[in-house]
Scaffold this motif. Structure first.
Motif, PDB file in Angstrom:
ATOM      1  N   ARG A 154       0.843  -1.124   0.098  1.00  0.00           N
ATOM      2  CA  ARG A 154       0.005  -0.023  -0.078  1.00  0.00           C
ATOM      3  C   ARG A 154       0.905   1.241   0.069  1.00  0.00           C
ATOM      4  NH1 ARG A 154      -5.347   1.533   3.309  1.00  0.00           N
ATOM      5  NH2 ARG A 154      -6.145   0.246   1.737  1.00  0.00           N
ATOM      6  N   LYS A 156       1.236   5.566  -0.472  1.00  0.00           N
ATOM      7  CA  LYS A 156       0.798   6.875  -0.536  1.00  0.00           C
ATOM      8  C   LYS A 156       1.219   7.778  -1.569  1.00  0.00           C
ATOM      9  CE  LYS A 156       0.440  10.744   2.848  1.00  0.00           C
ATOM     10  NZ  LYS A 156       0.854  11.095   4.261  1.00  0.00           N
ATOM     11  N   PHE A 166      -3.978   6.778  -1.083  1.00  0.00           N
ATOM     12  CA  PHE A 166      -3.294   5.565  -0.906  1.00  0.00           C
ATOM     13  C   PHE A 166      -3.747   4.668  -1.926  1.00  0.00           C
ATOM     14  CE2 PHE A 166      -3.079   7.009   3.631  1.00  0.00           C
ATOM     15  CZ  PHE A 166      -1.959   6.585   3.851  1.00  0.00           C
ATOM     16  N   VAL A 167      -2.789   3.881  -2.534  1.00  0.00           N
ATOM     17  CA  VAL A 167      -3.066   2.892  -3.614  1.00  0.00           C
ATOM     18  C   VAL A 167      -2.615   1.497  -3.222  1.00  0.00           C
ATOM     19  CG1 VAL A 167      -2.586   2.611  -6.048  1.00  0.00           C
ATOM     20  CG2 VAL A 167      -2.792   4.885  -5.266  1.00  0.00           C
ATOM     21  N   ASP A 168      -3.352   0.588  -3.279  1.00  0.00           N
ATOM     22  CA  ASP A 168      -3.080  -1.084  -3.232  1.00  0.00           C
ATOM     23  C   ASP A 168      -2.297  -1.425  -4.674  1.00  0.00           C
ATOM     24  OD1 ASP A 168      -3.486  -0.987  -0.458  1.00  0.00           O
ATOM     25  OD2 ASP A 168      -5.798  -1.192  -0.862  1.00  0.00           O
ATOM     26  N   MET A 169      -1.354  -1.997  -4.472  1.00  0.00           N
ATOM     27  CA  MET A 169      -0.794  -2.541  -5.578  1.00  0.00           C
ATOM     28  C   MET A 169       0.027  -3.940  -5.457  1.00  0.00           C
ATOM     29  SD  MET A 169       1.835   0.720  -6.579  1.00  0.00           S
ATOM     30  CE  MET A 169       2.163   0.138  -8.204  1.00  0.00           C
TER      31      MET A 169
ATOM     32  N   ARG B 190      -4.286  -2.777 -12.477  1.00  0.00           N
ATOM     33  CA  ARG B 190      -3.791  -3.593 -11.252  1.00  0.00           C
ATOM     34  C   ARG B 190      -3.768  -2.826  -9.871  1.00  0.00           C
ATOM     35  NH1 ARG B 190       1.306  -4.659 -14.991  1.00  0.00           N
ATOM     36  NH2 ARG B 190       0.609  -2.429 -15.514  1.00  0.00           N
ATOM     37  N   ASN B 191      -3.888  -1.572 -10.023  1.00  0.00           N
ATOM     38  CA  ASN B 191      -3.861  -0.552  -8.867  1.00  0.00           C
ATOM     39  C   ASN B 191      -5.149  -0.320  -8.347  1.00  0.00           C
ATOM     40  OD1 ASN B 191      -0.860  -0.448  -9.507  1.00  0.00           O
ATOM     41  ND2 ASN B 191      -1.057   1.844  -9.562  1.00  0.00           N
ATOM     42  N   LYS B 192      -5.245  -0.439  -7.081  1.00  0.00           N
ATOM     43  CA  LYS B 192      -6.685  -0.056  -6.424  1.00  0.00           C
ATOM     44  C   LYS B 192      -6.519   1.215  -5.423  1.00  0.00           C
ATOM     45  CE  LYS B 192      -8.376  -4.759  -6.082  1.00  0.00           C
ATOM     46  NZ  LYS B 192      -6.962  -5.527  -6.125  1.00  0.00           N
ATOM     47  N   PRO B 193      -6.778   2.302  -6.116  1.00  0.00           N
ATOM     48  CA  PRO B 193      -6.710   3.618  -5.487  1.00  0.00           C
ATOM     49  C   PRO B 193      -7.776   3.893  -4.392  1.00  0.00           C
ATOM     50  CG  PRO B 193      -7.344   3.914  -7.617  1.00  0.00           C
ATOM     51  CD  PRO B 193      -7.331   2.595  -7.461  1.00  0.00           C
ATOM     52  N   GLN B 194      -7.300   4.270  -3.391  1.00  0.00           N
ATOM     53  CA  GLN B 194      -8.417   4.859  -2.333  1.00  0.00           C
ATOM     54  C   GLN B 194      -8.943   6.187  -2.362  1.00  0.00           C
ATOM     55  OE1 GLN B 194      -9.245   2.041  -0.294  1.00  0.00           O
ATOM     56  NE2 GLN B 194      -7.790   0.824  -1.531  1.00  0.00           N
ATOM     57  N   GLU B 195      -9.650   6.655  -1.651  1.00  0.00           N
ATOM     58  CA  GLU B 195     -10.091   8.063  -1.688  1.00  0.00           C
ATOM     59  C   GLU B 195      -8.869   8.992  -1.467  1.00  0.00           C
ATOM     60  OE1 GLU B 195     -13.489   9.252  -1.771  1.00  0.00           O
ATOM     61  OE2 GLU B 195     -13.775   7.138  -2.515  1.00  0.00           O
ATOM     62  N   PHE B 197      -7.372  12.435  -0.249  1.00  0.00           N
ATOM     63  CA  PHE B 197      -7.686  13.106   1.248  1.00  0.00           C
ATOM     64  C   PHE B 197      -6.935  14.287   1.214  1.00  0.00           C
ATOM     65  CE2 PHE B 197      -4.762   9.635   1.928  1.00  0.00           C
ATOM     66  CZ  PHE B 197      -3.652  10.283   2.855  1.00  0.00           C
TER      67      PHE B 197
END
Lengths: 256, 331
Positions: A154, A156, A166-169, B190-195, B197
């Motif tokens: 994860r 930032k 934040f991005v999960d990869m 492939r990337n999962k971006p969150q909110e 902020f």
């Protein structure tokens, strides 16, 4: 985690630059230093290794002088280094630099590749992302934090105007690192000593030549930019300069 | 197909990024110079309203590149969608603003199309048949005119502030808007971006300050910040800094000026020991008057300064504080 850090040697920030006789490039006889964002990328790699164990490998491309950047990285704690050594690497565009790196690491398996977010000299801000695409890896840019998760990492991302995300990869992944992500360490005396015996693999231009194509962009002219503003230089002793500044602030800027 | 220029405008979080207007101005100027057709595109999910907004300007056509997978932004989806569109639309030149988002996907997009991007340009020149794009190098100490040596499409990104967004020509009528649906296969993203902020509440709004005293690396040590603070107080202004100072924790992040901090346009911007990296300059070049004090006579900050002092700030600032106090007391 096995991490590769791409680093670049650049002219020192306050080094006065002069065009060479042909006017096509700068004179080589300036002082060089590590590209600052790359120093943060290295530091982050060392911290990740300290947390999760693994290996940190550093890579650079450039003439013999560029080895200094690798030696410093080894002294700070990198495990080994790869030097694509030839002055021709200085003239490659971002795509070709990335191709050369990809060719030089084709027999390696890394979990992460870090680069600085851009170089202080050319400022393309492209080599890392191009490398990710060549490798078929996901990437994220301008990273301010990295945490390992069960599925990968994860990160930032810094966005503009004070926003973040934040991005999960998944891994493997390539990240371009923002300056200020961490506090840089100094090399210790023992580190400097140990660096001398750490492996440094030299890669000749010929070994990666087949991966490199013609540059797709060309610097036609390099020049000292024309000033757009008519700057007035104030001279004299500090006391005289202070008086002149106050006079400007009162009579021309109208803030006093 | 006639030669065309495609401007890709940027929308983020339901807002058109204002720097898009600058790129459109650049596109209009290039179209006038080359005689090529100017088109524009916006990519996202439900972006017709942005396309309509652009269609009010002088452009031949606007494309709304649509897919639900384009929201939220990911480099994977954007590169795939724009590659599809550009491969079929075949523009000669593709222009974009050099934003954090564009920097994130353009090198990938260009590489996926076996092309290159000339990034962060501040202008262009036409040299006979050849188009040259001007970019700063070596922290702005030198400029380079760069040409493409590959086939089109040519990707170019323009620096924030390189063109005047308020100078964009309005069209004589609304340009046609075309919706283009793109296919983004499962597994591409492939990337999962969150909110998105914002980190901390802004304790200080530098955009409202009339006078800003800003410090850079030249201040050397944290304890020296006090000197700049005294000058700011004497002038009745706010204290600000370039990125390295905030990175070091010497001043809080909300006092940072530049591309990753605040953009300001005060009456007076007094830069102490700031070299003037591009990332800083974009945040303050709109100031009415810029005074720079720096020991490096080649510092790029002097390129945009109205009044410049080459010298040691530690010699100059103390008498300056005294003179300012005297002037205020006398006024």
């Amino acid at each position: 985690m096995k991490i590769l850090v791409c680093m670049k040697q650049v002219p020192q920030k306050d080094a006065p630059l002069k065009l060479n006789d042909s006017g096509a490039w700068i004179r080589e006889d300036v002082s060089y230093e590590v590209n600052e964002p790359d120093a943060f990328a290295l530091e982050e790699a060392l911290r990740q290794k300290e947390k999760h164990s693994g290996e940190v490998v550093v890579i650079t491309a450039g003439p013999a002088r560029a080895q200094q950047v690798l030696r410093e990285a080894l002294a700070k704690g990198a495990d080994r280094a790869i030097h694509l050594e030839d002055s021709a690497f200085v003239g490659l565009d971002a795509a070709n630099t990335a191709r050369a790196f990809a060719a030089a690491i084709k027999d390696e398996t890394f979990d992460l590749i870090f680069t600085g977010l851009q170089s202080d000299d050319y400022g393309y801000a492209q080599t890392g992302v191009v490398l990710a695409e060549l490798l078929g890896w996901p990437h994220a840019t301008i990273i301010m934090q990295i945490e390992k998760t069960d599925a990968g990492i994860r990160v930032k991302r810094e966005l503009e105007a004070g926003y973040f995300q934040f991005v999960d990869m998944p891994l493997p992944a390539l990240l371009t690192i923002q300056s200020g992500i961490n506090k840089l360490r100094y090399a210790t005396l023992i580190g400097i000593k140990q660096a001398k015996s750490k492996p440094l693999r030299k890669v000749a231009l010929a070994e990666v030549q087949s991966a490199i194509g013609a540059n797709m962009q060309k610097i036609e002219r390099l020049y000292i930019p024309q000033k757009t503003k008519n700057t007035e230089f104030l001279e004299g002793s500090p006391a005289e300069v202070a008086k002149k500044l106050v006079e400007k602030l009162r009579n021309e800027v109208h803030v006093l | 197909m006639p030669d065309s220029i495609l401007v890709i405008v940027e929308q983020r979080e339901g807002k058109l990024n204002r720097v898009s207007w600058e790129t459109l101005t650049a596109g209009q100027a290039l179209a006038a110079e080359t005689g090529w057709t100017l088109e524009a595109a916006v990519a996202g999910s439900g972006v017709t309203n942005f396309a309509n907004e652009i269609a009010g300007k002088k452009v031949a056509r606007v494309y709304a590149i649509e897919s639900p997978k384009l929201e939220p932004y990911t480099p994977d989806a954007f590169a795939v969608a724009l590659k599809q569109f550009i491969a079929s639309n075949q523009p000669r030149l593709v222009l974009m603003p050099h934003t954090y988002q564009v920097r994130d996907f353009v090198p990938k997009l260009a590489t996926a199309m076996a092309r290159t991007a000339i990034s962060d340009c501040i202008g262009y020149k036409k040299d006979g048949d050849k188009l040259l794009f001007t970019r700063q190098m070596f922290q702005g100490k030198l400029a380079a005119d760069v040409s493409f040596t590959c086939d089109a499409p040519w990707f170019v990104t323009f620096q924030n502030g390189a063109f005047r967004g308020d100078k964009v020509d309005a069209g004589s009528g609304a340009a046609p808007v075309e919706t283009v649906k793109v296919e983004i296969a499962d597994g591409i993203i492939r990337n999962k971006p969150q909110e998105v902020f914002k980190e901390a509440k802004q304790a200080v709004d530098l955009t409202q300050a009339e006078i800003i005293v800003s410090v850079g690396r030249g201040i050397k040590e944290q304890k020296n910040i006090e000197l700049a603070k005294q000058l700011a107080e004497a002038l009745g202004g706010e204290l600000a800094a370039s990125r390295p100072i905030c990175d070091s924790g010497w001043l809080p992040m909300d006092r940072q000026i530049g591309s990753s901090g605040q953009t300001v346009a005060p009456k007076l911007y007094l830069a102490l020991g700031i070299s003037g990296a591009i990332q800083h300059i974009v945040g303050m070049k709109g100031a009415r008057t810029i005074i720079a004090i720096n020991k490096d006579s080649e510092a790029p900050i002097f390129e945009i300064a109205d009044f410049a002092v080459v010298g040691n700030l530690f010699d100059i600032v103390p008498p300056l504080i005294e003179e300012v106090k005297k002037a205020k007391a006398g006024a």
